[in-house]
Structure formats: structure tokens, C-alpha cells
Design an enzyme around this catalytic site. Structure first.
Site, short mmCIF file in Angstrom:
data_model
loop_
_atom_site.label_atom_id
_atom_site.label_comp_id
_atom_site.label_asym_id
_atom_site.label_seq_id
_atom_site.Cartn_x
_atom_site.Cartn_y
_atom_site.Cartn_z
N HIS A 120 0.85 -1.20 0.00
CA HIS A 120 0.00 0.00 0.00
C HIS A 120 0.88 1.24 0.00
O HIS A 120 2.09 1.16 0.13
CB HIS A 120 -0.99 -0.02 1.17
CG HIS A 120 -0.39 0.09 2.53
ND1 HIS A 120 0.38 -0.90 3.10
CD2 HIS A 120 -0.43 1.09 3.45
CE1 HIS A 120 0.76 -0.52 4.31
NE2 HIS A 120 0.29 0.69 4.55
N ASP A 165 -0.06 -3.93 6.23
CA ASP A 165 -0.70 -3.42 7.45
C ASP A 165 -2.14 -3.89 7.56
O ASP A 165 -3.00 -3.17 8.08
CB ASP A 165 -0.66 -1.89 7.48
CG ASP A 165 0.74 -1.33 7.71
OD1 ASP A 165 1.68 -2.12 7.94
OD2 ASP A 165 0.88 -0.09 7.69
N HIS A 195 -7.33 -0.93 5.46
CA HIS A 195 -6.30 0.01 5.96
C HIS A 195 -6.16 1.13 4.94
O HIS A 195 -6.20 2.31 5.28
CB HIS A 195 -5.01 -0.76 6.16
CG HIS A 195 -3.86 0.07 6.64
ND1 HIS A 195 -3.81 0.62 7.91
CD2 HIS A 195 -2.69 0.44 6.03
CE1 HIS A 195 -2.67 1.29 8.05
NE2 HIS A 195 -1.98 1.20 6.93
N HIS A 249 4.90 -4.81 10.52
CA HIS A 249 5.31 -4.12 11.76
C HIS A 249 5.43 -5.09 12.93
O HIS A 249 4.70 -6.08 13.01
CB HIS A 249 4.29 -3.04 12.15
CG HIS A 249 4.24 -1.87 11.23
ND1 HIS A 249 5.07 -0.78 11.38
CD2 HIS A 249 3.46 -1.61 10.15
CE1 HIS A 249 4.80 0.11 10.43
NE2 HIS A 249 3.83 -0.37 9.66
N ASP A 270 5.94 4.72 4.89
CA ASP A 270 6.82 3.74 5.56
C ASP A 270 6.84 2.41 4.81
O ASP A 270 7.53 1.47 5.22
CB ASP A 270 6.42 3.55 7.03
CG ASP A 270 5.04 2.97 7.23
OD1 ASP A 270 4.08 3.46 6.61
OD2 ASP A 270 4.90 2.00 8.01
N HIS A 271 6.10 2.32 3.70
CA HIS A 271 6.09 1.09 2.89
C HIS A 271 6.65 1.31 1.49
O HIS A 271 7.00 0.35 0.82
CB HIS A 271 4.66 0.53 2.79
CG HIS A 271 4.14 0.14 4.14
ND1 HIS A 271 4.03 -1.17 4.54
CD2 HIS A 271 3.75 0.89 5.20
CE1 HIS A 271 3.58 -1.21 5.80
NE2 HIS A 271 3.41 0.03 6.22
N HIS A 307 1.40 3.98 1.89
CA HIS A 307 1.98 4.77 2.99
C HIS A 307 3.50 4.85 2.87
O HIS A 307 4.16 3.91 2.43
CB HIS A 307 1.57 4.17 4.34
CG HIS A 307 0.12 4.40 4.65
ND1 HIS A 307 -0.59 3.64 5.55
CD2 HIS A 307 -0.77 5.31 4.14
CE1 HIS A 307 -1.85 4.07 5.59
NE2 HIS A 307 -1.98 5.09 4.76
FE FE Z 1 2.87 0.80 8.06
ZN ZN Z 2 0.20 1.67 6.53
#
Ligand code: FE
Ligand code: ZN
Length: 251
Positions: free
Chosen positions: A53, A126, A109, A164, A57-58, A55
Site C-alpha cells: 500500500h 498493514d 487500511h 510491523h 513507511d512502505h 503509505h
Molecule cells: Fe505501516
Molecule cells: Zn500503513
């Protein structure tokens, strides 16, 4: 066989690394630096990037990785993914490092969230976490519950490669919901021991999640009772799920 390991990133992200015969694929490279360092140290060629996805941090590391390598970049068609060469919406089968993978749509998410499934393993970003699930940023509880049910339909021995390390905090909530569940108590002490030794609690197995993750246990009488004690909802699984998810947000 693919070998699977992880490259830690940020505070608690896992960038999953798949390797075969000197070639590598990474899942959700939020940061390029640790990936570049690992590839250089191990002499691997970056073949593919799989993104669950959008975001940061990905996918934040994609740009820098593509300046060093020319990987295929798989990601959700419905989201903005840097350098995406293979937009996917779920239902496809892709071949990565000679291994075929099924692509599952698991919105909730985010609206285009994908999971990548190979025999015995799923990379679920996530969506499903150790003893928990992702927050509903873009989807409805109904969508997320359907996505979790899609993951729960995989074989019990499937390893859950989430993005995570949230298991310990999630287990505190799980135990508050089901204080009498011995599988949760057992997992609490096992995970505490792993974390104390600096080890990862991921991957778990789907069987373990079904036994301890409240979000996969919305049919269990104890979970229904706990959810209904928080907020008056009917017994439908999405309603129980929604009550648990919002309770978790405020836990
Ligand atoms: Fe994340
Ligand atoms: Zn995420």
C-alpha cells in the site's frame, strides 16, 4: 525455494527480503538505506519490489532503489506508487524470482491494499498483524472484516509476514478482550521472551492468529460478549469487528 528474511527499518517496520540464486525481491521498502546496505553486503541483485500500500513507511525507499537498480515494481493500481511497473488490483498471479504468487485485494487500511501469497506464506502489509490488525484509514469495517476473512481462509500453517512489530502491544488488548484465553496467555509470555532477547515475533502462523487475534475471533462467544460490553452492537461479525477496532484505537 525462496529464502525469506527481513531488513529492519524505522522503529518497528519489517522490509521482507526474498532471495533465490543471487537475486532479491523486497516487500514494502519504506527506507532505501538499509536495503542498499544489505544488498551490497550480500552481493544480491535487486529483481523486484512488492508494495502492499501507498503509505510512506512502505514505499518511501522505492525511488532511491530504482536509481541503483531496475526492478519490476508491483503495487496497487488504485493507489499512487512510485515507479510502479505492474499495477495490480487483486486476483492476478505474478511470477517473482521464478515463484508464482497470488495477489489478493485486502482493502480497509487503505483502499487498494494488496497481499501477496505464496505457498505457505503471505505478505500482508498493514492488514493483519501479530494479534491485531491495521487501522481503518480509508476503508469501512465491513471491507476490512472481509479482507481479514479472505486472509483467514488461507491454510492454517500459512506464515503471516506482516510489516510491523506490534505483537506485544496488540496482545495486551487481546488479553483485555479475552482474559480467560490460555492461548493468549501462552503467546504473551512467548512473545515477551522473544522481545527481551531482541528477536522478532513475526512471522506467526495463521493458526496462531486464529487462536489469539481478537479480530479473527468475532464469532467467539467471549469476544462477542466483550465487544457488546463496550458498545451495544448486534452479533454480526462486521459489527463485532467494528466495535473491537474502535476499542483498540482508544486502548
Ligand atoms: Fe505501516
Ligand atoms: Zn500503513
Amino acid at each position: 525455494m525462496l529464502e525469506i528474511s527481513f531488513i529492519p527499518a524505522f522503529k518497528d517496520n519489517y522490509i521482507w527480503l526474498l532471495t533465490r540464486a543471487g537475486r532479491a525481491a523486497v516487500v514494502d521498502p519504506g527506507d532505501a538505506a538499509p536495503v542498499l546496505a544489505h544488498l551490497a553486503a550480500s552481493g544480491l541483485v535487486l529483481d523486484s519490489i512488492l508494495v502492499t500500500h501507498h503509505h510512506a513507511d512502505h514505499q518511501g525507499g522505492i525511488d532511491a532503489l530504482c536509481q541503483h537498480w531496475h526492478p519490476r515494481v508491483y503495487g496497487p493500481a488504485a493507489e499512487s506508487i512510485t515507479g510502479c511497473t505492474d499495477p495490480l488490483s487483486g486476483g492476478e498471479s505474478i511470477e517473482v524470482l521464478g515463484q508464482s504468487m497470488a495477489v489478493l485485494a485486502v482493502p480497509g487500511h487503505t483502499r487498494g491494499h494488496l497481499a501477496y501469497v505464496l505457498p505457505g506464506a503471505v505478505f500482508c502489509g498493514d492488514t493483519l498483524f501479530g494479534a491485531g490488525c491495521g487501522r481503518l484509514f480509508e476503508g469501512t469495517p465491513e471491507q476490512m472484516y472481509a479482507s481479514l476473512s479472505r486472509l483467514a481462509a488461507l491454510p492454517d500453517e500459512t506464515k503471516i509476514y506482516c510489516a510491523h512489530e506490534y505483537t506485544e502491544a496488540n496482545l495486551r488488548f487481546a488479553q483485555a478482550i479475552e482474559p480467560g484465553n490460555p492461548a493468549i496467555a501462552e503467546r504473551v509470555s512467548r512473545v515477551a521472551d522473544l522481545r527481551r532477547r531482541g528477536l522478532s515475533s513475526v512471522p506467526s502462523t495463521l493458526a496462531e492468529e486464529k487462536a489469539t487475534n481478537p479480530f479473527l475471533r468475532c464469532r467467539e462467544p467471549a469476544v462477542i460478549a466483550a465487544a457488546q460490553a463496550i458498545v451495544a452492537v448486534d452479533r454480526s461479525e462486521p459489527a463485532i469487528f467494528a466495535a473491537l477496532r474502535s476499542a483498540r484505537n482508544n486502548f
